[in-house]
Write an enzyme that holds these catalytic residues in place. Structure first.
Site, short mmCIF file in Angstrom:
data_model
loop_
_atom_site.label_atom_id
_atom_site.label_comp_id
_atom_site.label_asym_id
_atom_site.label_seq_id
_atom_site.Cartn_x
_atom_site.Cartn_y
_atom_site.Cartn_z
N HIS A 238 0.82 -1.21 0.00
CA HIS A 238 0.00 0.00 0.00
C HIS A 238 0.86 1.27 0.00
O HIS A 238 0.78 2.10 -0.91
CB HIS A 238 -0.90 0.02 1.24
CG HIS A 238 -1.78 -1.18 1.42
ND1 HIS A 238 -2.81 -1.51 0.57
CD2 HIS A 238 -1.78 -2.12 2.38
CE1 HIS A 238 -3.41 -2.60 0.99
NE2 HIS A 238 -2.81 -3.00 2.08
O1 RIB Z 1 -5.06 0.39 4.63
C1 RIB Z 1 -3.66 0.37 4.48
C2 RIB Z 1 -3.04 1.53 5.18
O2 RIB Z 1 -3.33 1.47 6.59
C3 RIB Z 1 -1.51 1.52 5.10
O3 RIB Z 1 -1.04 2.83 5.18
C4 RIB Z 1 -1.11 0.75 6.32
O4 RIB Z 1 0.21 1.06 6.76
C5 RIB Z 1 -2.11 1.27 7.33
O5 RIB Z 1 -1.63 2.52 7.82
#
Ligand code: RIB
Ligand code: CA
Length: 322
Positions: A238
């Site tokens: 992500h």
């Molecule tokens: O949903 C994914 C996000 O939420 C990413 O940034 C992960 O590190 C959490 O912060």
């Protein structure tokens, strides 16, 4: 690109920070930490650990930020990232940290009008607090690039909401309504940045250096979580994808959507609601990264995170904690 990275390390935040510090396009003015994947003490000490590991000649300053969301109780993700938030790799070494993340964001923005991009990789609490504290100072930011939101269900923390927006939905609503140009890199796209265990194994075959060990330990914890949830040995990158797109928008296809953020409801808080009705003025217009050159992203990820210059040679970090 001159940027501030607001982050809640977190395994994928750690990989994103390693990507950013190895990126020639990036001039990191500051790292600001926020509570999210784990509490604010852990996200801050993890940020220090990650920069120690990177062994930079001139590391950016780290400023500790908000410990709790604007209105809701904290929601953590230790079940994903480990009790320490870093897959059990936190080294426990002493550190000192600056505080005042919100003030730092505003100071750097005011001193460099139109120059600073803010890359938000965690809940938007610090970002919203800066906007609330000094809207005109905040408006000096060049842009805000956000890993967050799920344009279409499913979410990841609830069936409807993505973690960063669910953890602080009021902050997400306020930031998306700000006048500063915004680009969302949503879960819809980041869940397509799939790192398979086999790929990582091929990248790190026959390597015993500290970088290979650190990245492998981080990812293996991630693989463990995803295999339990999805039945496969892979993980979603992500925050690294959001970082890559922030540093090179040409990697992504950008669409413009009119959205609103739901702030109430056990399941719905943090949900991104698209207003598809014609001729309506509700919500806010945001740029959304809807596609990306994933092959190029993974090429850069390997080059900058897994095998940065010098990673194979001398130990860049003391023996890792097992
Ligand atoms: O949903 C994914 C996000 O939420 C990413 O940034 C992960 O590190 C959490 O912060
Ligand atoms: Ca994050």
């Amino acid at each position: 690109m001159r940027l501030i990275i607001d982050t809640d390390p977190g395994i994928d935040d750690a990989l994103a920070l390693l990507y950013a510090v190895a990126s020639p396009e990036a001039r990191i003015e500051a790292i600001t930490t926020v509570a999210g994947n784990v509490d604010i003490v852990k996200t801050t000490r993890n940020a220090h650990h990650i920069l120690r590991h990177a062994a930079l000649p001139h590391p950016p300053p780290i400023f500790q930020g908000c410990a709790t969301p604007l209105h809701r109780q904290p929601v953590y993700a230790e079940h994903v990232h480990g009790e320490d938030g870093l897959a059990g790799q936190y080294d426990g070494l002493p550190y000192t940290t600056e505080h005042g993340a919100v003030e730092a964001i505003l100071r750097i923005a005011r001193q460099n009008p139109g120059e600073i991009s803010l890359l938000a990789l965690g809940p938007l609490t610090n970002v919203a607090a800066a906007l609330q504290a000094d809207p005109s100072g905040f408006a000096n930011l060049k842009q805000v690039v956000i890993m967050g939101g799920a344009i279409e269900p499913p979410g990841n923390i609830t069936p409807l909401a993505e973690f960063n927006f669910h953890a602080d939905p009021h902050a997400a609503r306020q930031v998306l309504r700000s006048p500063v140009p915004l680009t969302l890199v949503p879960l819809d796209l980041t869940r397509k940045a799939v790192l398979h265990k086999e790929t990582l194994r091929a990248w790190t075959a026959d390597r015993t250096d500290s970088r290979a060990r650190f990245v492998t330990a981080l990812c293996h914890r991630y693989f463990h979580f995803y295999s339990a949830m999805h039945g496969g040995e892979f993980c979603f990158l992500h925050d690294p994808l959001a970082t890559a797109i922030a540093l090179d928008p040409a990697l992504a296809r950008i669409e413009t959507l009119r959205v609103e953020i739901e702030t109430e409801g056990e399941m719905a808080a943090g949900m991104v609601v698209r207003d598809l009705r014609p001729h309506r003025e509700t919500g806010c217009i945001v740029n959304v990264a809807s596609d990306c050159s994933m092959e190029e992203f993974f090429h850069r990820f390997e080059e900058r995170v897994v095998r940065p210059r010098g990673a194979d040679s001398a130990e860049s970090y003391p023996a890792m904690t097992q």
